[in-house]
Design a protein around this motif. Structure first.
Motif, PDB file in Angstrom:
ATOM      1  N   ALA A  24      -2.738  43.204  13.808  1.00  0.00           N
ATOM      2  CA  ALA A  24      -1.712  42.576  12.972  1.00  0.00           C
ATOM      3  C   ALA A  24      -0.614  41.952  13.833  1.00  0.00           C
ATOM      4  CB  ALA A  24      -1.121  43.613  12.030  1.00  0.00           C
ATOM      5  N   ALA A  25       0.085  41.000  13.259  1.00  0.00           N
ATOM      6  CA  ALA A  25       1.134  40.284  13.989  1.00  0.00           C
ATOM      7  C   ALA A  25       2.352  41.159  14.273  1.00  0.00           C
ATOM      8  CB  ALA A  25       1.555  39.053  13.197  1.00  0.00           C
ATOM      9  N   ASP A  26       2.525  42.241  13.540  1.00  0.00           N
ATOM     10  CA  ASP A  26       3.685  43.122  13.704  1.00  0.00           C
ATOM     11  C   ASP A  26       3.396  44.150  14.795  1.00  0.00           C
ATOM     12  OD1 ASP A  26       6.093  44.383  13.316  1.00  0.00           O
ATOM     13  OD2 ASP A  26       5.313  45.674  11.730  1.00  0.00           O
ATOM     14  N   THR A  27       3.492  43.716  16.055  1.00  0.00           N
ATOM     15  CA  THR A  27       3.197  44.613  17.167  1.00  0.00           C
ATOM     16  C   THR A  27       4.463  44.895  17.964  1.00  0.00           C
ATOM     17  OG1 THR A  27       2.637  42.795  18.624  1.00  0.00           O
ATOM     18  CG2 THR A  27       0.832  43.760  17.369  1.00  0.00           C
ATOM     19  N   HIS A  28       4.411  45.931  18.763  1.00  0.00           N
ATOM     20  CA  HIS A  28       5.529  46.255  19.644  1.00  0.00           C
ATOM     21  C   HIS A  28       4.987  46.810  20.953  1.00  0.00           C
ATOM     22  CE1 HIS A  28       4.822  50.116  17.543  1.00  0.00           C
ATOM     23  NE2 HIS A  28       5.112  50.634  18.697  1.00  0.00           N
ATOM     24  N   TRP A  29       5.862  46.912  21.940  1.00  0.00           N
ATOM     25  CA  TRP A  29       5.479  47.350  23.275  1.00  0.00           C
ATOM     26  C   TRP A  29       6.150  48.663  23.605  1.00  0.00           C
ATOM     27  CZ3 TRP A  29       2.241  44.485  26.469  1.00  0.00           C
ATOM     28  CH2 TRP A  29       1.887  43.243  25.966  1.00  0.00           C
ATOM     29  N   HIS A  30       5.577  49.348  24.568  1.00  0.00           N
ATOM     30  CA  HIS A  30       6.170  50.578  25.097  1.00  0.00           C
ATOM     31  C   HIS A  30       6.481  50.356  26.570  1.00  0.00           C
ATOM     32  CE1 HIS A  30       5.205  53.065  21.611  1.00  0.00           C
ATOM     33  NE2 HIS A  30       4.102  52.387  21.523  1.00  0.00           N
ATOM     34  N   ALA A  31       7.346  51.187  27.122  1.00  0.00           N
ATOM     35  CA  ALA A  31       7.680  51.072  28.540  1.00  0.00           C
ATOM     36  C   ALA A  31       6.441  51.247  29.406  1.00  0.00           C
ATOM     37  CB  ALA A  31       8.737  52.096  28.906  1.00  0.00           C
ATOM     38  N   SER A  32       5.525  52.106  28.987  1.00  0.00           N
ATOM     39  CA  SER A  32       4.305  52.313  29.774  1.00  0.00           C
ATOM     40  C   SER A  32       3.449  51.051  29.802  1.00  0.00           C
ATOM     41  CB  SER A  32       3.504  53.493  29.215  1.00  0.00           C
ATOM     42  OG  SER A  32       3.138  53.246  27.870  1.00  0.00           O
ATOM     43  N   ASP A  33       3.509  50.226  28.763  1.00  0.00           N
ATOM     44  CA  ASP A  33       2.788  48.951  28.770  1.00  0.00           C
ATOM     45  C   ASP A  33       3.332  48.052  29.874  1.00  0.00           C
ATOM     46  OD1 ASP A  33       1.400  49.823  26.513  1.00  0.00           O
ATOM     47  OD2 ASP A  33       2.819  48.865  25.149  1.00  0.00           O
ATOM     48  N   ALA A  34       4.642  47.979  29.982  1.00  0.00           N
ATOM     49  CA  ALA A  34       5.270  47.145  30.998  1.00  0.00           C
ATOM     50  C   ALA A  34       4.918  47.646  32.391  1.00  0.00           C
ATOM     51  CB  ALA A  34       6.784  47.123  30.804  1.00  0.00           C
ATOM     52  N   TRP A  35       4.949  48.955  32.597  1.00  0.00           N
ATOM     53  CA  TRP A  35       4.594  49.494  33.910  1.00  0.00           C
ATOM     54  C   TRP A  35       3.142  49.211  34.248  1.00  0.00           C
ATOM     55  CZ3 TRP A  35       7.832  50.112  37.500  1.00  0.00           C
ATOM     56  CH2 TRP A  35       9.133  50.539  37.241  1.00  0.00           C
ATOM     57  N   GLY A  36       2.287  49.149  33.252  1.00  0.00           N
ATOM     58  CA  GLY A  36       0.893  48.792  33.486  1.00  0.00           C
ATOM     59  C   GLY A  36       0.768  47.381  34.021  1.00  0.00           C
ATOM     60  N   PHE A  37       1.535  46.453  33.454  1.00  0.00           N
ATOM     61  CA  PHE A  37       1.526  45.076  33.940  1.00  0.00           C
ATOM     62  C   PHE A  37       2.101  44.984  35.354  1.00  0.00           C
ATOM     63  CE2 PHE A  37       1.459  43.931  29.319  1.00  0.00           C
ATOM     64  CZ  PHE A  37       0.208  43.342  29.351  1.00  0.00           C
ATOM     65  N   VAL A  38       3.123  45.767  35.631  1.00  0.00           N
ATOM     66  CA  VAL A  38       3.690  45.797  36.985  1.00  0.00           C
ATOM     67  C   VAL A  38       2.647  46.301  37.975  1.00  0.00           C
ATOM     68  CG1 VAL A  38       5.412  46.935  38.452  1.00  0.00           C
ATOM     69  CG2 VAL A  38       6.075  46.031  36.216  1.00  0.00           C
ATOM     70  N   LEU A  39       1.929  47.344  37.605  1.00  0.00           N
ATOM     71  CA  LEU A  39       0.887  47.892  38.476  1.00  0.00           C
ATOM     72  C   LEU A  39      -0.230  46.887  38.718  1.00  0.00           C
ATOM     73  CD1 LEU A  39      -0.344  50.287  40.020  1.00  0.00           C
ATOM     74  CD2 LEU A  39      -1.392  50.986  37.869  1.00  0.00           C
ATOM     75  N   VAL A  40      -0.670  46.213  37.673  1.00  0.00           N
ATOM     76  CA  VAL A  40      -1.733  45.202  37.831  1.00  0.00           C
ATOM     77  C   VAL A  40      -1.248  44.071  38.734  1.00  0.00           C
ATOM     78  CG1 VAL A  40      -3.056  43.435  36.618  1.00  0.00           C
ATOM     79  CG2 VAL A  40      -2.927  45.744  35.697  1.00  0.00           C
ATOM     80  N   GLY A  41      -0.028  43.633  38.552  1.00  0.00           N
ATOM     81  CA  GLY A  41       0.532  42.588  39.416  1.00  0.00           C
ATOM     82  C   GLY A  41       0.591  43.023  40.869  1.00  0.00           C
ATOM     83  N   ALA A  42       1.001  44.261  41.105  1.00  0.00           N
ATOM     84  CA  ALA A  42       1.061  44.782  42.471  1.00  0.00           C
ATOM     85  C   ALA A  42      -0.329  44.867  43.080  1.00  0.00           C
ATOM     86  CB  ALA A  42       1.729  46.154  42.477  1.00  0.00           C
ATOM     87  N   LEU A  43      -1.322  45.262  42.295  1.00  0.00           N
ATOM     88  CA  LEU A  43      -2.697  45.332  42.800  1.00  0.00           C
ATOM     89  C   LEU A  43      -3.238  43.944  43.122  1.00  0.00           C
ATOM     90  CD1 LEU A  43      -4.206  48.116  40.523  1.00  0.00           C
ATOM     91  CD2 LEU A  43      -3.621  48.275  42.954  1.00  0.00           C
ATOM     92  N   VAL A  44      -2.897  42.957  42.314  1.00  0.00           N
ATOM     93  CA  VAL A  44      -3.325  41.583  42.590  1.00  0.00           C
ATOM     94  C   VAL A  44      -2.696  41.096  43.895  1.00  0.00           C
ATOM     95  CG1 VAL A  44      -3.109  39.184  41.805  1.00  0.00           C
ATOM     96  CG2 VAL A  44      -3.823  40.970  40.207  1.00  0.00           C
TER      97      VAL A  44
END
Length: 54
Positions: A24-44
Motif C-alpha cells: 500500500a502507498a501508506d508506508t513508513h521507515w524505521h531507523a534500522s531501514d536507514a542503517w541497512g542502506f548505509v551498510l549497503v552503501g559502505a559495502l559497495v
C-alpha cells in the motif's frame, strides 16, 4: 518429513505486518531501514575500493 516441510512453508502465507508495511502507498521507515542502506552503501564503496587494482 514432507508434511512438516509443507506445513511450515504455508505459515509464511499467514504473516502479517503492522500498518504501514506492505504494498500500500501508506508506508513508513524505521531507523534500522536507514542503517541497512548505509551498510549497503559502505559495502559497495568497499567493493569498488578493493577492485580498483593497483
Amino acid at each position: 518429513m514432507r508434511l512438516l516441510t509443507a506445513a511450515l512453508a504455508t505459515l509464511a502465507a499467514t504473516a502479517q505486518a503492522h500498518p504501514g508495511h506492505g504494498i500500500a502507498a501508506d508506508t513508513h521507515w524505521h531507523a534500522s531501514d536507514a542503517w541497512g542502506f548505509v551498510l549497503v552503501g559502505a559495502l559497495v564503496l568497499l567493493a569498488i575500493w578493493l577492485s580498483r587494482g593497483d
